[in-house]
Motif scaffolding. Structure first.
Motif, PDB file in Angstrom:
ATOM      1  N   ALA A  72       1.065  -1.109   0.047  1.00 26.32           N
ATOM      2  CA  ALA A  72       0.117   0.037  -0.036  1.00 26.32           C
ATOM      3  C   ALA A  72       0.878   1.190  -0.095  1.00 26.32           C
ATOM      4  N   THR A  73       0.917   2.079  -0.950  1.00 28.45           N
ATOM      5  CA  THR A  73       1.718   3.324  -1.198  1.00 28.45           C
ATOM      6  C   THR A  73       0.833   4.346  -1.015  1.00 28.45           C
ATOM      7  N   GLN A  74       0.794   5.319  -0.243  1.00 26.04           N
ATOM      8  CA  GLN A  74      -0.365   6.513  -0.022  1.00 26.04           C
ATOM      9  C   GLN A  74       0.353   7.728   0.635  1.00 26.04           C
ATOM     10  N   SER A  75      -0.664   8.626   1.132  1.00 22.51           N
ATOM     11  CA  SER A  75      -0.193  10.109   1.497  1.00 22.51           C
ATOM     12  C   SER A  75       0.163  10.633   0.061  1.00 22.51           C
ATOM     13  N   PHE A  76       1.115  11.417  -0.075  1.00 24.93           N
ATOM     14  CA  PHE A  76       1.627  11.788  -1.220  1.00 24.93           C
ATOM     15  C   PHE A  76       2.233  10.984  -2.051  1.00 24.93           C
ATOM     16  N   THR A  77       1.480  10.208  -2.837  1.00 24.34           N
ATOM     17  CA  THR A  77       1.756   8.722  -3.372  1.00 24.34           C
ATOM     18  C   THR A  77       2.995   8.659  -4.294  1.00 24.34           C
ATOM     19  N   ASN A  78       3.885   7.707  -4.019  1.00 25.56           N
ATOM     20  CA  ASN A  78       4.787   7.541  -4.978  1.00 25.56           C
ATOM     21  C   ASN A  78       4.312   6.071  -5.682  1.00 25.56           C
ATOM     22  N   LYS A  79       3.603   6.300  -6.819  1.00 26.20           N
ATOM     23  CA  LYS A  79       2.976   4.916  -7.438  1.00 26.20           C
ATOM     24  C   LYS A  79       4.169   3.871  -7.575  1.00 26.20           C
ATOM     25  N   SER A  80       5.364   4.247  -7.900  1.00 28.48           N
ATOM     26  CA  SER A  80       6.534   3.343  -8.401  1.00 28.48           C
ATOM     27  C   SER A  80       6.559   2.504  -7.228  1.00 28.48           C
ATOM     28  N   PHE A  81       6.471   2.746  -5.934  1.00 27.38           N
ATOM     29  CA  PHE A  81       6.569   1.801  -5.035  1.00 27.38           C
ATOM     30  C   PHE A  81       5.776   0.592  -4.920  1.00 27.38           C
ATOM     31  N   GLY A  82       4.580   0.616  -5.593  1.00 32.31           N
ATOM     32  CA  GLY A  82       3.973  -0.745  -5.906  1.00 32.31           C
ATOM     33  C   GLY A  82       4.632  -1.572  -6.605  1.00 32.31           C
TER      34      GLY A  82
END
Length: 331
Positions: A72-82
């Protein structure tokens, strides 16, 4: 630029150091939210569920791969973390090692919130120092709950308590209970808009298209958790329908009827479930029972009668000409 994005973007820039303005891109989602990542010790299933006051949050926050883990990647999301997090897990790194590597290379780590569970149930969570209050996380046995921009500081504890208190439920229902627990503790300070639920197998199969066991999203709704729960119940109903069809193939008519009735009990207003139940009965020479179901269906929606005329051509309805005439004339 989207008018709803401007104030949030300004807030982001204020939170970061001046040189960090390039960290955040206007195309990235601002998924201030609450979520859970978990592994089911009994089945090995891996999952992530989320709710937010942001459009289509499931396309940004939730990531999972069978036999690998969930992110789960959230807040000011860095989508690449997924995808990057899953790739690190797949390479053999633990949840903590994968998280450490993601954060090491991210200058915006202070405004990120990330949680990872790996295929052994190890969890790792990060809540950046500049995530918007109330922000925090809580880890439990093979799960982690996390939230930011919440109305109260009680959300993580409420999520964990709800998840642990429903250990008897299947994993998808436990995840939904955790999300409902968060909402009961105040939830997102901005309200509600979207939700998602993703569950994958504990071990990858040779048929990867079957490895996503549950993949449900509510992209925009005044009551996203209520709608997510409805969709989950509907999915369970169709699982019973599929089991009924398999029973019919095995000539297990009593078993098929039990499954069809279980499906219809979950969604009694669904005409299609009733219709295929009736067609299966007709194909097993149980025409009176089939007609009892078909009459109200035809009355409510005449197109089902038209569809019935077309089924014999493709072998989905095996009746004599007289029997077919009887079905089509049912009123």
């Amino acid at each position: 630029m989207n008018r709803f994005l401007l104030p949030a973007l300004a807030l982001c820039l204020a939170l970061l150091q001046p040189a960090a303005a390039q960290i955040y891109r206007a195309t990235d989602p601002l998924a201030h939210t609450y979520s859970i990542v978990a592994r089911d010790p009994a089945t090995g299933e891996l999952a992530v569920a989320v709710q937010s006051h942001w459009f289509s949050v499931g396309t940004s926050v939730s990531w999972a791969e069978a036999g690998v883990g969930a992110v789960a990647t959230q807040s000011f999301t860095n989508k690449s973390f997924g995808p990057r997090g899953l790739a690190l897990l797949k390479s053999g790194k633990s949840a903590q090692q994968a998280l450490d590597e993601l954060l090491r290379t991210d200058e915006g780590r202070d405004v990120r919130q990330v949680a990872i569970v790996d295929n052994q149930g190890r969890v790792a969570t990060h809540t950046g120092a500049k995530c918007i209050d109330y922000a925090g996380h809580q880890q439990g046995k093979q799960f982690s709950v996390q939230s930011n921009m919440m109305l109260t500081e009680k959300v993580p504890a409420a999520m964990a308590q709800a998840f642990e208190a429903n250990a008897q439920l299947p994993l998808p229902e436990r995840l939904l209970a955790a999300l409902e627990g968060a909402q009961g503790a105040g939830g997102d300070i901005r309200g509600r808009q979207s939700a998602a639920l993703l569950v994958v197998r504990g071990q990858a199969s040779t048929e990867p298209w079957t490895d996503r066991l549950v993949d449900l999203r509510v992209d925009d709704s005044a009551e996203p958790l209520r709608e997510l729960g409805r969709l989950l119940r509907l999915r369970r109903a169709y699982e019973h329908m599929n089991a009924g069809d398999l029973a019919v193939e095995k000539n297990d008519v009593p078993g098929a009827i039990r499954e069809y009735e279980a499906a219809e009990k979950l969604f009694p207003q669904n005409l299609e479930m009733q219709y295929w139940h009736a067609i299966s009965l007709a194909n097993k020479q149980r025409l009176p029972e089939a007609l009892k179901l078909l009459r109200p269906i035809f009355k409510q929606e005449p197109n089902w009668r038209t569809l019935t005329e077309r089924l014999p051509k493709v072998g989905l309805l095996t009746l004599t000409a007289d029997e077919l005439k009887q079905v089509l004339s049912a009123k």
